[in-house]
Design a protein around this motif. Structure first.
Motif, PDB file in Angstrom:
ATOM      1  N   GLY A 331       1.061  10.670  62.918  1.00  0.00           N
ATOM      2  CA  GLY A 331       1.631  11.884  62.267  1.00  0.00           C
ATOM      3  C   GLY A 331       1.292  12.154  61.095  1.00  0.00           C
ATOM      4  N   ALA A 332       0.664  11.157  60.425  1.00  0.00           N
ATOM      5  CA  ALA A 332       0.076  11.148  59.018  1.00  0.00           C
ATOM      6  C   ALA A 332      -1.224  12.027  59.072  1.00  0.00           C
ATOM      7  N   THR A 333      -1.045  12.473  57.677  1.00  0.00           N
ATOM      8  CA  THR A 333      -2.600  13.119  57.255  1.00  0.00           C
ATOM      9  C   THR A 333      -3.600  11.774  57.051  1.00  0.00           C
ATOM     10  N   ASP A 334      -4.841  12.070  57.010  1.00  0.00           N
ATOM     11  CA  ASP A 334      -5.854  11.176  56.664  1.00  0.00           C
ATOM     12  C   ASP A 334      -5.695  10.358  55.482  1.00  0.00           C
ATOM     13  N   ASP A 335      -5.386  11.175  54.588  1.00  0.00           N
ATOM     14  CA  ASP A 335      -5.093  10.691  53.060  1.00  0.00           C
ATOM     15  C   ASP A 335      -3.805   9.909  53.194  1.00  0.00           C
ATOM     16  N   ARG A 336      -2.819  10.200  53.843  1.00  0.00           N
ATOM     17  CA  ARG A 336      -1.587   9.483  53.679  1.00  0.00           C
ATOM     18  C   ARG A 336      -1.900   8.047  54.665  1.00  0.00           C
ATOM     19  N   ALA A 337      -2.376   8.384  55.679  1.00  0.00           N
ATOM     20  CA  ALA A 337      -2.652   7.107  56.320  1.00  0.00           C
ATOM     21  C   ALA A 337      -3.384   6.071  55.436  1.00  0.00           C
ATOM     22  N   ARG A 338      -4.700   6.368  55.113  1.00  0.00           N
ATOM     23  CA  ARG A 338      -5.099   5.422  54.045  1.00  0.00           C
ATOM     24  C   ARG A 338      -4.357   5.040  52.853  1.00  0.00           C
ATOM     25  N   ALA A 339      -3.509   5.690  52.276  1.00  0.00           N
ATOM     26  CA  ALA A 339      -2.752   5.418  51.474  1.00  0.00           C
ATOM     27  C   ALA A 339      -1.732   4.470  51.697  1.00  0.00           C
ATOM     28  N   VAL A 340      -1.328   4.424  53.077  1.00  0.00           N
ATOM     29  CA  VAL A 340      -0.312   3.596  53.404  1.00  0.00           C
ATOM     30  C   VAL A 340      -0.780   2.257  53.902  1.00  0.00           C
ATOM     31  N   LEU A 341      -2.002   2.337  54.395  1.00  0.00           N
ATOM     32  CA  LEU A 341      -2.613   1.042  54.795  1.00  0.00           C
ATOM     33  C   LEU A 341      -2.837   0.225  53.365  1.00  0.00           C
ATOM     34  N   THR A 342      -3.467   0.790  52.500  1.00  0.00           N
ATOM     35  CA  THR A 342      -3.769   0.419  51.160  1.00  0.00           C
ATOM     36  C   THR A 342      -2.365  -0.247  50.464  1.00  0.00           C
ATOM     37  N   GLN A 343      -1.344   0.422  50.875  1.00  0.00           N
ATOM     38  CA  GLN A 343      -0.019  -0.007  50.228  1.00  0.00           C
ATOM     39  C   GLN A 343       0.484  -1.264  50.857  1.00  0.00           C
ATOM     40  N   VAL A 344       0.285  -1.578  52.237  1.00  0.00           N
ATOM     41  CA  VAL A 344       0.899  -2.580  52.916  1.00  0.00           C
ATOM     42  C   VAL A 344      -0.106  -3.782  52.531  1.00  0.00           C
ATOM     43  N   ARG A 345      -1.461  -3.535  52.598  1.00  0.00           N
ATOM     44  CA  ARG A 345      -2.220  -4.479  51.943  1.00  0.00           C
ATOM     45  C   ARG A 345      -1.626  -5.163  50.767  1.00  0.00           C
ATOM     46  N   GLU A 346      -1.650  -4.568  49.763  1.00  0.00           N
ATOM     47  CA  GLU A 346      -1.502  -4.879  48.391  1.00  0.00           C
ATOM     48  C   GLU A 346       0.095  -5.650  48.500  1.00  0.00           C
ATOM     49  N   ALA A 347       1.028  -4.978  49.184  1.00  0.00           N
ATOM     50  CA  ALA A 347       2.217  -5.523  49.367  1.00  0.00           C
ATOM     51  C   ALA A 347       2.419  -6.935  49.990  1.00  0.00           C
ATOM     52  N   GLY A 348       1.644  -7.147  51.044  1.00  0.00           N
ATOM     53  CA  GLY A 348       1.401  -8.468  51.746  1.00  0.00           C
ATOM     54  C   GLY A 348       1.118  -9.474  50.605  1.00  0.00           C
ATOM     55  N   ARG A 349      -0.074  -9.374  50.003  1.00  0.00           N
ATOM     56  CA  ARG A 349      -0.794 -10.025  48.967  1.00  0.00           C
ATOM     57  C   ARG A 349       0.429 -10.178  47.559  1.00  0.00           C
ATOM     58  N   SER A 350       1.249  -9.385  47.468  1.00  0.00           N
ATOM     59  CA  SER A 350       2.048  -9.566  46.133  1.00  0.00           C
ATOM     60  C   SER A 350       3.222 -10.802  46.655  1.00  0.00           C
ATOM     61  N   LEU A 351       3.325 -10.833  48.084  1.00  0.00           N
ATOM     62  CA  LEU A 351       4.028 -12.159  48.363  1.00  0.00           C
ATOM     63  C   LEU A 351       3.389 -13.526  48.040  1.00  0.00           C
ATOM     64  N   VAL A 352       2.069 -13.431  48.066  1.00  0.00           N
ATOM     65  CA  VAL A 352       1.216 -14.777  47.661  1.00  0.00           C
ATOM     66  C   VAL A 352       1.320 -14.908  45.982  1.00  0.00           C
ATOM     67  N   LYS A 353       1.121 -13.698  45.687  1.00  0.00           N
ATOM     68  CA  LYS A 353       0.954 -13.860  43.955  1.00  0.00           C
ATOM     69  C   LYS A 353       2.314 -14.400  43.389  1.00  0.00           C
ATOM     70  N   ASP A 354       3.682 -13.948  44.001  1.00  0.00           N
ATOM     71  CA  ASP A 354       4.548 -14.213  43.240  1.00  0.00           C
ATOM     72  C   ASP A 354       5.861 -14.321  44.323  1.00  0.00           C
ATOM     73  N   PRO A 355       5.864 -15.167  45.046  1.00  0.00           N
ATOM     74  CA  PRO A 355       6.691 -15.358  46.223  1.00  0.00           C
ATOM     75  C   PRO A 355       8.197 -15.403  45.734  1.00  0.00           C
ATOM     76  N   GLU A 356       8.580 -15.693  44.316  1.00  0.00           N
ATOM     77  CA  GLU A 356       9.846 -15.710  43.951  1.00  0.00           C
ATOM     78  C   GLU A 356      10.342 -14.440  42.973  1.00  0.00           C
ATOM     79  N   ALA A 357       9.544 -13.567  43.430  1.00  0.00           N
ATOM     80  CA  ALA A 357       9.847 -12.287  42.376  1.00  0.00           C
ATOM     81  C   ALA A 357      11.379 -11.841  42.725  1.00  0.00           C
TER      82      ALA A 357
END
Length: 357
Positions: A331-357
């Protein structure tokens, strides 16, 4: 515990917007390099929807689309052929654009109980009403999924497959909320032991680690874990703000996580609330809002809060949790879908960079 995905991984739930499978495959492979998935495009119509696509995996149990929904029939027809053709196109796109890929790859299919609650028998009653029909469905689905996974392995030899089984209707099945054809009555619910046995048999025999996805508020965490799932995928925003989660909710989820269950945590909204836009300026502003999301580290605050309240080691977060959108992106637009996937990718990597944030 060793999980079949790398630390800090992120993935999609399954569906993507639009009808261009080649572009969707490219987007997923580009935005989710640690755990890509085979996109689903339900906007293509019948046969690309959850139930039609899922029923196409059934072996020797053909289906056809009726005015009331998908129905089990005696012989395959045009609707089933269309579903199989769409799947073949998806796999061809994956074969071409995932050439040389090595690593975990997720594929999705409707689960047996969601299919049983959604597919009609010849008399128009949901198949879940007939224990024999459910057994036949479970066996047929298992055979079809084994063949499907083998096909994907041939096409992408370097892939380490992960199977997501979508069970959005399972909570309603367990609660006896599946309606009769008239809409006035409810079908008898199966015993939980019967449900668990069917799920466990599939998990044991399918030949790939299984993630159960359930986008309902009443996720059967314990049932999924006892069935042998490596992880459960759920929309955590349905539980409300993380600082208001009840002790019962925390304990229910925490018990299963403590037993080693992985968590595919849906935390980035797939779509924004609908707002009326009329002028050109308003449309431009709306598109800008779709592309702009919060700081990725903010997205994973709920799981950090959960880990803190459970007293778990923060170092286990990045290995046990996979970040996902809250639900599919059809149900998302193409722009929104791409932005969401970018967001989840960076959010996942933030758990590695700073696990105790």
């Amino acid at each position: 515990m060793d999980y079949p995905w790398p630390e800090g991984a992120a993935t999609g739930v399954g569906s993507m917007p639009g009808t261009d499978v080649i572009e969707s495959v490219r987007t997923v492979l580009g935005e989710l390099p640690d755990l890509p998935h085979l996109p689903e495009l339900p906007n293509r119509g019948p046969g690309a929807d959850l139930i039609g696509r899922g029923a196409s995996f059934l072996v020797e149990l053909p289906v056809d689309l009726q005015p009331s929904g998908w129905r089990l029939v005696d012989r395959p027809g045009r609707d089933l052929r269309r579903a199989l053709d769409l799947m073949e196109r998806d796999l061809d796109a994956l074969t071409e654009h995932a050439e040389g890929y090595s690593g975990p790859l997720k594929v999705q299919a409707a689960g047996v109980w969601t299919l049983a609650a959604s597919l009609e028998l010849h008399n128009g009653v949901a198949a879940v009403s007939d224990p024999g029909a459910v057994r036949d469905l479970a066996e047929s689905l298992l055979d079809g999924l084994i063949a499907h996974l083998a096909d994907v392995r041939r096409r992408v030899p370097g892939a380490e497959l992960l199977l997501q089984l979508d069970e959005p209707t399972l909570p309603a099945v367990l609660a006896g909320r599946i309606k009769t054809p008239s809409g006035y009555g409810m079908l008898r619910r199966p015993e939980e032991s019967t449900v668990e046995s069917a799920l466990a048999t599939l998990v044991e025999k399918v030949g790939a680690p299984v993630v159960f996805h359930c986008c309902a508020a009443e996720v059967p965490w314990g049932l999924f874990r006892r069935s042998g799932a490596v992880a459960v995928s759920a929309d955590l925003t349905l539980l409300g703000p993380s600082d208001r989660w009840s002790a019962r909710t925390i304990d229910t989820i925490g018990e299963e996580l403590d037993a080693g269950l992985g968590l595919f945590a849906g935390m980035v909204p797939a779509v924004l609330p609908v707002a009326a836009v009329s002028t050109a300026d308003q449309r431009v502003a709306a598109r800008a809002r779709e592309r702009k999301l919060s700081d990725p580290a903010t997205s994973v605050v709920p799981v950090r809060t959960l880990w803190q309240r459970l007293g778990f080691d923060p170092a286990s977060l990045a290995s046990q949790v996979v970040v996902t959108p809250t639900c599919g992106l059809a149900g998302a637009t193409d722009d929104r879908a791409r932005a969401v996937l970018t967001q989840v990718r960076e959010a996942g990597r933030s758990l590695v960079k700073d696990p105790e944030a």
